[in-house]
Design an enzyme around this catalytic site. Structure first.
Site, PDB file in Angstrom:
ATOM      1  N   SER A 124       0.837  -1.204   0.000  1.00 24.73           N
ATOM      2  CA  SER A 124       0.000   0.000   0.000  1.00 24.73           C
ATOM      3  C   SER A 124       0.869   1.250   0.000  1.00 24.73           C
ATOM      4  O   SER A 124       1.981   1.242   0.543  1.00 24.73           O
ATOM      5  CB  SER A 124      -0.857  -0.031   1.269  1.00 24.73           C
ATOM      6  OG  SER A 124      -1.402   1.232   1.527  1.00 24.73           O
ATOM      7  N   TYR A 150      -2.036  -1.254  10.795  1.00 23.28           N
ATOM      8  CA  TYR A 150      -2.264  -1.845   9.471  1.00 23.28           C
ATOM      9  C   TYR A 150      -1.110  -1.474   8.537  1.00 23.28           C
ATOM     10  O   TYR A 150      -0.519  -2.331   7.870  1.00 23.28           O
ATOM     11  CB  TYR A 150      -3.598  -1.351   8.886  1.00 23.28           C
ATOM     12  CG  TYR A 150      -3.689  -1.555   7.389  1.00 23.28           C
ATOM     13  CD1 TYR A 150      -3.912  -2.819   6.854  1.00 23.28           C
ATOM     14  CD2 TYR A 150      -3.514  -0.481   6.497  1.00 23.28           C
ATOM     15  CE1 TYR A 150      -3.960  -3.011   5.475  1.00 23.28           C
ATOM     16  CE2 TYR A 150      -3.563  -0.666   5.131  1.00 23.28           C
ATOM     17  CZ  TYR A 150      -3.783  -1.931   4.620  1.00 23.28           C
ATOM     18  OH  TYR A 150      -3.815  -2.117   3.260  1.00 23.28           O
ATOM     19  N   LYS A 154       2.149  -3.732   6.536  1.00 24.05           N
ATOM     20  CA  LYS A 154       2.559  -3.717   5.123  1.00 24.05           C
ATOM     21  C   LYS A 154       4.052  -3.459   5.018  1.00 24.05           C
ATOM     22  O   LYS A 154       4.756  -4.086   4.227  1.00 24.05           O
ATOM     23  CB  LYS A 154       1.776  -2.639   4.353  1.00 24.05           C
ATOM     24  CG  LYS A 154       0.295  -2.946   4.202  1.00 24.05           C
ATOM     25  CD  LYS A 154       0.069  -4.154   3.329  1.00 24.05           C
ATOM     26  CE  LYS A 154      -1.368  -4.590   3.297  1.00 24.05           C
ATOM     27  NZ  LYS A 154      -1.597  -5.902   2.709  1.00 24.05           N
TER      28      LYS A 154
HETATM   29  P1  NAD Z   1     -10.642  -7.680   1.039  1.00 24.96           P
HETATM   30  O1  NAD Z   1     -10.872  -7.664   2.502  1.00 24.96           O
HETATM   31  O2  NAD Z   1     -11.806  -7.502   0.138  1.00 24.96           O
HETATM   32  O3  NAD Z   1      -9.875  -9.013   0.612  1.00 24.96           O
HETATM   33  C1  NAD Z   1      -8.943  -9.652   1.463  1.00 24.96           C
HETATM   34  C2  NAD Z   1      -9.346 -11.110   1.567  1.00 24.96           C
HETATM   35  O4  NAD Z   1      -8.410 -11.768   2.442  1.00 24.96           O
HETATM   36  C3  NAD Z   1     -10.739 -11.311   2.158  1.00 24.96           C
HETATM   37  O5  NAD Z   1     -11.511 -12.106   1.283  1.00 24.96           O
HETATM   38  C4  NAD Z   1     -10.485 -12.010   3.498  1.00 24.96           C
HETATM   39  O6  NAD Z   1     -11.514 -12.913   3.826  1.00 24.96           O
HETATM   40  C5  NAD Z   1      -9.145 -12.689   3.240  1.00 24.96           C
HETATM   41  N1  NAD Z   1      -8.345 -12.938   4.445  1.00 24.96           N
HETATM   42  C6  NAD Z   1      -8.019 -12.073   5.428  1.00 24.96           C
HETATM   43  N2  NAD Z   1      -7.270 -12.689   6.363  1.00 24.96           N
HETATM   44  C7  NAD Z   1      -7.123 -13.971   5.940  1.00 24.96           C
HETATM   45  C8  NAD Z   1      -6.470 -15.115   6.495  1.00 24.96           C
HETATM   46  N3  NAD Z   1      -5.837 -15.073   7.675  1.00 24.96           N
HETATM   47  N4  NAD Z   1      -6.504 -16.271   5.814  1.00 24.96           N
HETATM   48  C9  NAD Z   1      -7.162 -16.354   4.624  1.00 24.96           C
HETATM   49  N5  NAD Z   1      -7.817 -15.317   4.070  1.00 24.96           N
HETATM   50  C10 NAD Z   1      -7.791 -14.138   4.732  1.00 24.96           C
HETATM   51  O7  NAD Z   1      -9.527  -6.563   0.742  1.00 24.96           O
HETATM   52  P2  NAD Z   1      -9.031  -5.970  -0.652  1.00 24.96           P
HETATM   53  O8  NAD Z   1      -9.445  -4.559  -0.709  1.00 24.96           O
HETATM   54  O9  NAD Z   1      -9.336  -6.904  -1.759  1.00 24.96           O
HETATM   55  O10 NAD Z   1      -7.471  -5.960  -0.366  1.00 24.96           O
HETATM   56  C11 NAD Z   1      -6.606  -7.005  -0.791  1.00 24.96           C
HETATM   57  C12 NAD Z   1      -5.209  -6.707  -0.307  1.00 24.96           C
HETATM   58  O11 NAD Z   1      -4.801  -5.426  -0.800  1.00 24.96           O
HETATM   59  C13 NAD Z   1      -5.088  -6.623   1.222  1.00 24.96           C
HETATM   60  O12 NAD Z   1      -3.866  -7.190   1.602  1.00 24.96           O
HETATM   61  C14 NAD Z   1      -5.096  -5.136   1.486  1.00 24.96           C
HETATM   62  O13 NAD Z   1      -4.425  -4.805   2.673  1.00 24.96           O
HETATM   63  C15 NAD Z   1      -4.356  -4.606   0.268  1.00 24.96           C
HETATM   64  N6  NAD Z   1      -4.663  -3.210  -0.028  1.00 24.96           N
HETATM   65  C16 NAD Z   1      -5.964  -2.819  -0.149  1.00 24.96           C
HETATM   66  C17 NAD Z   1      -6.259  -1.490  -0.374  1.00 24.96           C
HETATM   67  C18 NAD Z   1      -7.694  -1.028  -0.468  1.00 24.96           C
HETATM   68  O14 NAD Z   1      -7.956   0.163  -0.261  1.00 24.96           O
HETATM   69  N7  NAD Z   1      -8.649  -1.878  -0.792  1.00 24.96           N
HETATM   70  C19 NAD Z   1      -5.228  -0.547  -0.486  1.00 24.96           C
HETATM   71  C20 NAD Z   1      -3.911  -0.988  -0.388  1.00 24.96           C
HETATM   72  C21 NAD Z   1      -3.639  -2.326  -0.154  1.00 24.96           C
HETATM   73  C1  UD1 Z   2      -6.328   5.284   4.438  1.00 22.78           C
HETATM   74  C2  UD1 Z   2      -5.364   4.914   5.567  1.00 22.78           C
HETATM   75  C3  UD1 Z   2      -4.171   4.173   4.986  1.00 22.78           C
HETATM   76  C4  UD1 Z   2      -4.639   2.966   4.142  1.00 22.78           C
HETATM   77  C5  UD1 Z   2      -5.646   3.421   3.082  1.00 22.78           C
HETATM   78  C6  UD1 Z   2      -6.211   2.255   2.276  1.00 22.78           C
HETATM   79  C7  UD1 Z   2      -5.607   6.537   7.407  1.00 22.78           C
HETATM   80  C8  UD1 Z   2      -4.981   7.690   8.102  1.00 22.78           C
HETATM   81  N1  UD1 Z   2      -4.948   6.097   6.296  1.00 22.78           N
HETATM   82  O1  UD1 Z   2      -5.681   6.110   3.531  1.00 22.78           O
HETATM   83  O2  UD1 Z   2      -3.327   3.735   6.037  1.00 22.78           O
HETATM   84  O3  UD1 Z   2      -3.537   2.366   3.509  1.00 22.78           O
HETATM   85  O4  UD1 Z   2      -6.726   4.114   3.735  1.00 22.78           O
HETATM   86  O5  UD1 Z   2      -6.916   1.380   3.104  1.00 22.78           O
HETATM   87  O6  UD1 Z   2      -6.629   6.010   7.808  1.00 22.78           O
HETATM   88  N2  UD1 Z   2     -12.239  10.858   3.933  1.00 22.78           N
HETATM   89  C9  UD1 Z   2     -13.249  11.681   4.406  1.00 22.78           C
HETATM   90  N3  UD1 Z   2     -14.280  11.118   5.096  1.00 22.78           N
HETATM   91  C10 UD1 Z   2     -14.350   9.763   5.320  1.00 22.78           C
HETATM   92  C11 UD1 Z   2     -13.307   8.930   4.820  1.00 22.78           C
HETATM   93  C12 UD1 Z   2     -12.265   9.515   4.147  1.00 22.78           C
HETATM   94  O7  UD1 Z   2     -13.217  12.905   4.237  1.00 22.78           O
HETATM   95  O8  UD1 Z   2     -15.293   9.308   5.977  1.00 22.78           O
HETATM   96  C13 UD1 Z   2     -11.117  11.476   3.193  1.00 22.78           C
HETATM   97  C14 UD1 Z   2      -9.776  11.320   3.870  1.00 22.78           C
HETATM   98  O9  UD1 Z   2      -9.549  12.368   4.775  1.00 22.78           O
HETATM   99  C15 UD1 Z   2      -8.830  11.333   2.663  1.00 22.78           C
HETATM  100  C16 UD1 Z   2      -9.663  10.690   1.548  1.00 22.78           C
HETATM  101  O10 UD1 Z   2     -11.018  10.810   1.947  1.00 22.78           O
HETATM  102  O11 UD1 Z   2      -8.532  12.658   2.295  1.00 22.78           O
HETATM  103  C17 UD1 Z   2      -9.345   9.224   1.337  1.00 22.78           C
HETATM  104  O12 UD1 Z   2      -9.440   8.543   2.576  1.00 22.78           O
HETATM  105  P1  UD1 Z   2      -9.274   6.939   2.684  1.00 22.78           P
HETATM  106  O13 UD1 Z   2     -10.178   6.292   1.697  1.00 22.78           O
HETATM  107  O14 UD1 Z   2      -9.437   6.565   4.120  1.00 22.78           O
HETATM  108  O15 UD1 Z   2      -7.783   6.656   2.190  1.00 22.78           O
HETATM  109  P2  UD1 Z   2      -6.366   7.235   2.685  1.00 22.78           P
HETATM  110  O16 UD1 Z   2      -6.548   8.416   3.560  1.00 22.78           O
HETATM  111  O17 UD1 Z   2      -5.527   7.391   1.487  1.00 22.78           O
END
Ligand code: NAD
Ligand code: UD1
Length: 334
Positions: A124, A150, A154
């Site tokens: 991330s 979290y 990562k």
């Molecule tokens: P998601 O929660 O939809 O998918 C993650 C999946 O992992 C889920 O289906 C969950 O059931 C499974 N899981 C969690 N712990 C597990 C375990 N111990 N054993 C087996 N399965 C397990 O999330 P996503 O948005 O698809 O994210 C996927 C990956 O990308 C994650 O590692 C997340 O941290 C990373 N990521 C997501 C975002 C985002 O904003 N969505 C941003 C940056 C990184």
């Molecule tokens: C957040 C996390 C980051 C994580 C990422 C993806 C924090 C401080 N950072 O980042 O660690 O990797 O999500 O899961 O939590 N916002 C609002 N109202 C809301 C929600 C969000 O105004 O209810 C704004 C935030 O202030 C930001 C933008 O929307 O400016 C995006 O927020 P968000 O989706 O939480 O992502 P990140 O802040 O990038």
């Protein structure tokens, strides 16, 4: 090529499964279904024509994982599985370190035992912490100023992967640093469907639009940005999925790190306006104080992914909003 997706029934994993299947890769999924539903498999089949073999196994269940790998004979693992709720990670840090970090160590041990040497990891943009500049490049120092457990998981996993690749020269590791994934599959069948209260902007906007949450609370309008609200790099999940396919094709020994983002920042208010335009209805919101740990403006420099992987994001915020609304409508129809 046979690929195991851990967390493959989740939001990003399911979209990636579809893109891989479309190109003829053999895909299997391992997930504990903590944050996803088994019905996703039927939807993947409906869209791609193939229902991936599924194992309901937890990363913390070493024996269960060993059985999966004995049966599977995989060439590569894409490791999506992990917990991702930032707020919950602050309240329950040990749960996050155990699930994400210990889970990844178990996976790497299992891969090693079964001779699987290629891994793509879902990292991330959070690993960059606060760099003092908005545009982030892969060569920046990471791990300083991360504001939640979290994000720490990562960073720690990235460091573990680098050490493993150092110790095992045939290991091929690709770390993908996602910016802010949004949108849904254009079919309307799959999208983000969090089991609990979300923290991220887009799932909150979705719940406000369905009435599950009364209004969006915008965290601050006094940042030094285009309109005072926070700016992020929102990437359509289908583009993100295609980034994984590009990475699969370009695996090489050692560690390769890529930003997956669009290179373009969008403010919270611009996201609200885009959603309103696509849905044709007002989205109730109020401006509240800044959220602790938030940065004003962050976006990817995506040049390295373009140069090395031949990948660039193609879809727009409008595409993401239209696909999200289509997905919400399909959910309502059920
Ligand atoms: P998601 O929660 O939809 O998918 C993650 C999946 O992992 C889920 O289906 C969950 O059931 C499974 N899981 C969690 N712990 C597990 C375990 N111990 N054993 C087996 N399965 C397990 O999330 P996503 O948005 O698809 O994210 C996927 C990956 O990308 C994650 O590692 C997340 O941290 C990373 N990521 C997501 C975002 C985002 O904003 N969505 C941003 C940056 C990184
Ligand atoms: C957040 C996390 C980051 C994580 C990422 C993806 C924090 C401080 N950072 O980042 O660690 O990797 O999500 O899961 O939590 N916002 C609002 N109202 C809301 C929600 C969000 O105004 O209810 C704004 C935030 O202030 C930001 C933008 O929307 O400016 C995006 O927020 P968000 O989706 O939480 O992502 P990140 O802040 O990038």
């Amino acid at each position: 090529m046979k690929i195991l997706l851990t967390g493959g029934t989740g939001f990003i994993g399911s979209h990636t499964a579809i893109e891989l299947i479309k190109l003829g890769y053999e895909v299997e999924i391992m997930d504990n279904l903590f944050n996803s539903k088994i019905t996703v498999l039927d939807k993947i089949e409906k869209i791609s024509g193939v229902k991936p073999k599924f194992y309901k196994v937890d990363l913390l269940d070493k024996e269960g994982m060993d059985d999966v790998f004995s049966e599977g004979q995989y060439d590569l693992v894409i490791h999506f599985a992990g917990l991702k709720a930032v707020g919950e990670s602050v309240e329950k840090p040990l749960k996050y370190y155990e699930n994400n970090v210990c889970g990844t160590i178990n996976l790497l041990e299992c891969m090693k035992k079964h001779g699987v040497k290629k891994i793509i990891f879902s990292s991330s943009a959070t690993v960059y912490g606060d760099q003092g500049v908005a545009e982030l490049t892969e060569d920046m120092q990471t791990g300083v100023g991360i504001t939640n457990p979290y994000g720490e998981t990562k960073h720690i996993i990235e460091e573990i992967l680098k050490d493993v690749a150092e110790a095992e020269p045939e290991f091929e590791v690709t770390i993908l640093r996602y910016f802010n994934p949004v949108g849904s599959h254009p079919s309307g069948l799959i999208g983000e469907d969090p089991n609990d209260i979300p923290n991220n902007l887009m799932p909150i906007i979705m719940k406000v639009s369905t009435g599950e949450i009364e209004k969006l609370r915008i965290f601050g309008d006094d940042y030094d940005t285009v309109d005072g609200t926070g700016v992020r790099d929102y990437i359509h999940v289908v583009d993100l999925a295609k980034g994984h396919v590009a990475a699969v094709n370009k695996m090489k020994p050692g560690v390769s790190i890529y930003n997956l983002g669009t290179g373009k920042g969008t403010s919270v208010l611009e996201m609200v306006t885009a959603f309103e335009k696509a849905s044709g209805k007002k989205l109730p919101y109020e401006i509240v104080g800044r959220r602790a740990g938030d940065l004003a403006e962050v976006y990817a420099n995506p040049d390295k992914a373009k140069k090395d992987l031949g990948w660039t994001a193609e879809l727009t915020i409008e595409d993401a909003m239209n696909d999200t609304i289509n997905y919400l409508n399909c959910l309502e129809e059920k």
